[in-house]
Write an enzyme that holds these catalytic residues in place. Structure first.
Site, PDB file in Angstrom:
ATOM      1  N   TYR A 139       0.792  -1.225   0.000  1.00 15.84           N
ATOM      2  CA  TYR A 139       0.000   0.000   0.000  1.00 15.84           C
ATOM      3  C   TYR A 139       0.829   1.282   0.000  1.00 15.84           C
ATOM      4  CZ  TYR A 139      -3.903  -3.056   1.219  1.00 15.84           C
ATOM      5  OH  TYR A 139      -4.864  -4.036   1.220  1.00 15.84           O
ATOM      6  N   HIS A 196     -13.331   5.432   0.004  1.00 14.15           N
ATOM      7  CA  HIS A 196     -12.496   4.296   0.367  1.00 14.15           C
ATOM      8  C   HIS A 196     -11.232   4.360  -0.472  1.00 14.15           C
ATOM      9  CE1 HIS A 196     -15.669   2.507   2.723  1.00 14.15           C
ATOM     10  NE2 HIS A 196     -16.497   2.818   1.741  1.00 14.15           N
TER      11      HIS A 196
END
Lengths: 148, 148, 148, 148, 148, 148, 148, 148, 148, 148, 148, 148
Positions: free
Chosen positions: A22, A97
């Site tokens: 990420y 999100h």
């Protein structure tokens, strides 16, 4: 223009959790960049792992902010009460999100917030927040919300 | 930068259908404004009521466009084959909806496209397309897709 | 009075498929009789195996016909997009089926068209079309649609 | 030709319940008009709030009537026993509804009567009864029930 | 020994309905034979199409009969209230069915009576009643109900 | 003030059924006490095991009573038709249950009456009726129904 | 007359398991009494904890026995293969259970054997076997299987 | 007599949220009236948006109060842990709701609190609290909880 | 012997899509080899992304081909109408898939074509087509279809 | 080349069960023909009604056979353990069925073996085995498994 | 102290199946170490692929062992009969799994054994057995099973 | 070695709640014994009724503890966010329950924590904690986690 970003549980770990996947930017670093990209907007920030504090944050924003950007994390899928708070205030709330939640576990396909929110943006990483600010800025323009 | 907007069934009626509720701008008018707002982007447009033509449009875009903005209309909820086409090409595909689909019938909560797409934007009316173009433009910036 | 009959996939096989069970009249023959039974009504006819052409047919009928009689065949149970088209036009659409669909497989109990249509008629064979024309003819009479 | 209309629970309130929405004609007034529209048909009428009396009415009609028009009201969705009665007699039974039941609560989508009936008609208000009489009258014509 | 047989909706049609399949003996004829086969038992009989009369019949049997043989027909699968009545009385109630209900529609697999009854017998035609009487007669013998 | 209590199937057994658990007061005795506790209210009483009679009782109360207190017993969970009757009349209907229905079988969690009623009270034994009368008496006070 | 009783898994524990609840008679003792009660019937017995041996036992009985009485225990609810075996042979198979299976866990409501069997008897303890023998003995009598 | 009212998330907004629909009385004003209507009862009040504080409030009430009136708001439908707390203390807990929860979204039909509570009252607006206090006051009277 | 292969949506991408996983042979190359392996069979080929064209292709094959090999791609799981077409023609249709569809998403476990087809072959890559041709060739041999 | 055919429960009855429908060839006769059709392949055969023996057969084949052809009969739909065995060995396992399992009961649509197998073939009667041998023989050819 | 470990289907392959992932120790080697770690405990071992032998093993252990450690492998999720055997004996049975079953297919989340067992341990590899022995050893200590 | 025990909602009531059933030891007393049984382990303890504090506790433990023992109480079944926290940290987390959760309500069969944890232990009362400490201590031994 004043807006409020509310991040829910575990989003304080952004950048620490699986950094090879990420990336390693913390949300504070993301926030710095976000403010730089939108210099004319004042962005306040609230993160909490407590469902009730998120509810409180949404309630307190009423009358103070032009919009809320809400990433409720894991509470998105279980909290009727946060959905109720979003429905109860007059501030437009945009659900964001970072990840593409539809690619994950089946229980993440259900959102108690989507139906109450002014719009939803998902899957663009930190960019989801950028687009949400853009959306709040342009709400007053004629083009936006046309044919909603 | 070249991008392609694909609109699915009934979106050719935009502006005619319930104009008191949804506004009376046709998608062609929206397109004019969208091009004016993003002058540096060349936007091609394809609308079809035929599931297979949408599949063909996605396939043909491979190697020609920097991105696809896809509003598959009613096929969103029923077409495994469009989802397969999105998964099969290398072009990033952004799923957009003008309305807040979560407020409508329960069968509209299921999307066969979301899990295959590069991101989803819903509920901002014509603005959903604006934000999707913005997202495609900024994909190469460091900020975007960070912490996806 | 002008009306349009739209038949969906496989209905072009009417009369060829299991003739010992369903009889051997083709839909063209049925149409001849239907026109003879309602000489004051001009009946146009469209058959297509393509979901998108049926959607187009419904859209194009707007403003041209006093009513549509729609037998969407297998698409009845799967097409959100045809249901959206029916909802989008001002022409009254009557859903018909020749067979009693409730006697067949469980997935045929679901109709994406029924909730959007002006009425439903099923199980009377070719007679379902006759009754639908009758219903369109009498819509302006005081008795009809009373206590709907 | 003798036929029997059976109306189930709460249909005795027709015309009293939400008259601004559904009109103020009672079923008795509708019956007068229906008889006037079909003068060659003798129409008997039975209304009951009792599930067992409806079953009895269907059983007693065997051998006496050319057809039954049955609006079982709320029992449509819950009564296996009325469905059994319809299956047990030789009289053709046509299921009718004044409203478009598919637009209402999800539990109204299930009918225990449809699969046993000779055909279904819904959504035409009082006209649903008119069409059902028409269907019974024409059952002996060659056109009707062709390609059922 | 006094026992009561209660038959539910449509069982008054026994022998008339599909006689080529189910035989042509009416339940009254079956009753004559059943009494002949069990001469020492006094068998009363109640048939009703009304759910509430069946409930009343079960309640009134309390203290008067050594057992009830109950074939609730279509109510078996839908009546919580008959199940409550069976649970409320002290008389043992045996659930019987002439046909093998598990071979029919899926909704017939659910019984609201089975869990409250003293036992269930299904699939032996008229013989199901014979076996149920046998079971009531032998309840006081040591062998019966052993290892229940 | 005139009100009507309607009790459904098996509630005529109150006091006889499992007296060690539920107490041995019959509903008639409860009614005596209830009238004594609310001397200024005239309370009529209807008990029936027949679904259709309960529907009739609700319909007949229209215009005659200031309110109905309805304990539909086992029909609560299965009767669409009683729910329709409650929705059809102008009298406020309060749903009551003596036991805590949520502690029993799962199928008792569904009520076809709750959504149509003016309020629900459950779990206080005979006290549920007392509270329901109290609620009907105070409906005209400013405090009541405030912030409904 | 020769018949075969097949008992499935754990039924060899009959009489040992919770004797205060179920009694302390072993199945062997039950068998002695059963043979005494039906002296004219030769009863063979097979117990196995192995699903495949039960299947083999049913297959081998074909042509040798006038009937099988089968209590498949826990396999009742999970074994498609035993159900297939019952369907494959010509011997009538009667499904029995000593306990009232509908009072136990929800997964016990499903039987893969019921739909294939000649009849089902449950809840009479050892008496279930007695009744099953009785049913096999009387199959040739005119009364039995009448109106099945 | 001391009792405690616990209100869950968003109930602090009472009177501000949709005042044209729900009235403009805040819960503090409602509390003043409630205390005036029941002068002999000391009513403490706790509101929290935090699930865990509600759990703590229930635990701390044990041994201090004669009863709790609990409106858990959105947590009613999602909190197993609040239901556990209600089950763990000896104080009787009455579940209240101001609105008729059965008329809202389907997920609001599920309550994790109902099965553990001493009773439930819903749909009477502020009156639901009044009735709950009444119920707690009368618990010691012979009439109350009779035939529970 | 003449046969027809029909490939559905996205199968025109065979060889381009994930070549490292699925190999880089296009379907045209596969077809060359398939014809070489079965020189005595004339193989026609139709690929379409349009559901209705696939339906038309199946209909048109009636009377012209000895068999159809159908890989409906994503339509396998959603198209009632293609299943209807397969059922309507007399040509045997063999369902094939190159991949093992059971290893993929749960919605791919449902096939609307399998129940109507003459057989199914899945998971052998290009070999699935080879085996399907083999099956069509040998249908007239005594061994084949024995004990179907 | 050595391969092993494993047949599950009740397949030893092949040829005896409904011979008018399925033909009267036993599996042994089928095996003779299968060996004649593939003379260069050595085919071993194992049939068992025992789930555990089938598991053992699969395990023992590891390292000894070039492939397994598995028709698990009724265990196909219920045996997680056989599916585990197929996944645990390195031998390719091909799932076969003689009948078209999708035309039978709904519970036969689920296979615990398909996802673990190297491919599935169903509906060709004895021919399903022939095609499976063909598939195993050609696995090493370039064409096969191409584009899997 | 004597205990019995029962391993179900495919656990005889432990150490051979995917050794790079799961390690290469066979269960026999694990057993040697387990005995070494608990020298004061006599550990018997039974492995079977047969459901019925596992049932038999559990039954035979009654009265002979202080506890059973049961890893039923794939039968865990399908065997009602093994669950019945666990419930039928007095020996405490501890359910163990080497892997974290919750991370695998959804059907593995259901255990027919868990509810009947004295405790469950999963996810510690061979350590799950070690902990289970520890649990059985300490059952007599005051600390253990306290506050169960 | 440092470990952390986290107990969720209502576990502070341990020993007070149903002491006749569960024993009267408080968790503090259990902790004293646990520390005595594992003197070489330093055990910290955190109890909270707040979902967010439990999330914070798990996050803060990262890098400080060798393991977490987590009994999330009622949050086990509803908290996606706690499951996310367990997945986000590097500390091994062992899920424990004192009771056998599979014997309780069906909604307790679902755990959002199990799939993310390093292992699960349930049903041994206070012993579940003992075994979890044992598991953490032995993680570095060769035997443990072998064949996981």
């Amino acid at each position: 223009m004043h807006i409020l970003i509310i991040n829910g549980p575990n989003l304080n770990l952004t950048g620490k959790r699986q950094p090879d996947v990420y990336g390693s930017a913390s949300f504070e670093e993301i926030l710095v960049e976000l403010r730089a990209l939108h210099p004319e907007v004042t962005i306040d920030y609230l993160q909490s792992n407590l469902e009730g504090e998120i509810i409180g944050g949404i309630q307190d924003a009423d009358g103070k902010y032009a919009g809320i950007i809400l990433n409720a994390g894991g509470y998105t899928h279980t909290s009727v009460a946060i959905g109720d708070a979003v429905a109860a205030v007059d501030v437009p709330v945009i659900e964001v999100h970072m990840s593409n939640v539809d690619r994950r576990e089946p229980f993440r396909k259900i959102s108690h917030i989507a139906a109450q929110s002014a719009g939803s943006i998902a899957g663009f990483g930190a960019g989801s927040y950028f687009l949400a600010v853009e959306a709040l800025k342009r709400r007053s323009e004629k083009y936006f919300l046309r044919n909603t």
